[in-house]
Design an enzyme around this catalytic site. Sequence first.
Site, PDB file in Angstrom:
ATOM      1  N   GLU A 322      11.375   3.600 -28.542  1.00  0.00           N
ATOM      2  CA  GLU A 322      10.165   4.162 -29.156  1.00  0.00           C
ATOM      3  C   GLU A 322      10.126   5.670 -28.901  1.00  0.00           C
ATOM      4  O   GLU A 322       9.992   6.468 -29.816  1.00  0.00           O
ATOM      5  CB  GLU A 322       8.925   3.495 -28.563  1.00  0.00           C
ATOM      6  CG  GLU A 322       7.620   4.083 -29.054  1.00  0.00           C
ATOM      7  CD  GLU A 322       6.413   3.606 -28.257  1.00  0.00           C
ATOM      8  OE1 GLU A 322       5.296   3.742 -28.769  1.00  0.00           O
ATOM      9  OE2 GLU A 322       6.583   3.114 -27.120  1.00  0.00           O
ATOM     10  N   ASP A 356       2.244  12.493 -27.102  1.00  0.00           N
ATOM     11  CA  ASP A 356       1.130  11.547 -26.997  1.00  0.00           C
ATOM     12  C   ASP A 356      -0.195  12.202 -27.352  1.00  0.00           C
ATOM     13  O   ASP A 356      -1.125  11.521 -27.801  1.00  0.00           O
ATOM     14  CB  ASP A 356       1.038  10.989 -25.573  1.00  0.00           C
ATOM     15  CG  ASP A 356       1.938   9.796 -25.355  1.00  0.00           C
ATOM     16  OD1 ASP A 356       2.489   9.273 -26.332  1.00  0.00           O
ATOM     17  OD2 ASP A 356       2.094   9.382 -24.189  1.00  0.00           O
ATOM     18  N   HIS A 415      11.630  -9.930 -73.701  1.00  0.00           N
ATOM     19  CA  HIS A 415      11.893  -8.566 -73.256  1.00  0.00           C
ATOM     20  C   HIS A 415      12.624  -7.790 -74.360  1.00  0.00           C
ATOM     21  O   HIS A 415      12.288  -6.630 -74.659  1.00  0.00           O
ATOM     22  CB  HIS A 415      12.761  -8.563 -71.987  1.00  0.00           C
ATOM     23  CG  HIS A 415      12.014  -8.862 -70.730  1.00  0.00           C
ATOM     24  ND1 HIS A 415      11.362 -10.041 -70.506  1.00  0.00           N
ATOM     25  CD2 HIS A 415      11.819  -8.096 -69.617  1.00  0.00           C
ATOM     26  CE1 HIS A 415      10.798 -10.014 -69.302  1.00  0.00           C
ATOM     27  NE2 HIS A 415      11.061  -8.845 -68.748  1.00  0.00           N
TER      28      HIS A 415
END
Length: 427
Positions: A322, A356, A415
């Site tokens: 992390e 942080d 289509h």
Amino acid sequence: MKIVINPDKSQWETLLKRPTKTVDDIESLVKTVFDNVKLQGDEAINAYTSKFDKVTPVSIEVTREEIEFAKSQVSAELKSAIQLAKSNIESFHASQKTNKVEINTIEGVKCWQEKRPIQSVGLYIPGGTAPLFSTVLMLAIPANIAGCKDIVLCSPPNKEGNIANEILFTADLCGVTKIMKVGGIQAVAGMTFGTESIPKVYKIFGPGNQYVTVAKQIATNYGVAIDMPAGPSELLVMADETANASYVASDLLSQAEHGIDSQVILVSTSKDFANDVSIEVENQLKDLPRKEIAEKAIKNSRTIVVDSYNNALDLINDYGPEHFIVCTNNNDLFVDGIINAGSVFIGNYTPESAGDYASGTNHTLPTNGFSKAYSGVNLDSFTKSITFQSITEQGLKNIGNAIELMAEAEGLQAHKNAVSIRLKDLN
């Protein structure tokens, strides 16, 4: 911290195992809570808050009066610090705005892409032993820059039945539209289904413990998007003898104090340096207010000594941290070579705690190895990309035959007809 010297690659998976429960261990409880919240709404929310948080707030939604009182209780110094962090986070996330992308893919065929905000988002803010008002900044600021209309915040109440003053101050500062005194699994369930008090949202953001992480994953079964699987915090530091052992120890402990299920890992090419860090960890640990929590997290952690930078880089990418701090004699090797990491911190004077709080980058990041496939929260997390196309008569002539052939090859006659009918009118 246990020190492992030059482990064989066959040992890496075991050495790098996270101290987390599996989804199977938690899923049954999460599903039970979800079922009850879906059926009983606020009644179930209050029951689970009483059970898990040992308190029953007077009301689920925070009132304006409560917000104003909370703001008056936050010191001027902290308000100033939060404002500084807010400014840096706004600057970094505002810089991520992109303009409309437009191109003529062929004559007469114009395609473009534009970003649109997600209308309703839910922000989960951990409370408990450490009310993370910094996470409010990380989530509410980009939500506002993106233009999200409804920003719903959920955070568990404290033993008095309130949300921390700092969370309420920051939420109000950053434009959160509703604040709910509810946490854990029941908060995620409430935002997934909607209750009498909690609005249903389209996407849920924010970190949490293992129960919150699994709850977010279960929420996707009910059509609600999530930012990423973000569980207990983790940090890997790559440092050699040129680094400062005291600094490295402080970084390891800064993550270890998050929770007992956090994990920190030191990778080094120097056994002597690894020993120096271990001594520093023990010394600094003694004075931490959250010593007991950090000690338990350290038991989940380890130091790995490897014989080369290249082996270290392979191990780090295998782990997918992390947070990744690199402080070596050759930082560029790691900065250029890192593939799997949530956020990278470079050099002696770049502590992880800067990210942080106040450097400007986002601290809501993928954990548990999910950085191999997920990005951390950014401005695009709060938007959707919508594509547009406009085709002229000449443009349809230019691509029409190719569409007809491809549709026919797939056996999709309607289509083909949608093009053929138009082309016939153009002839």
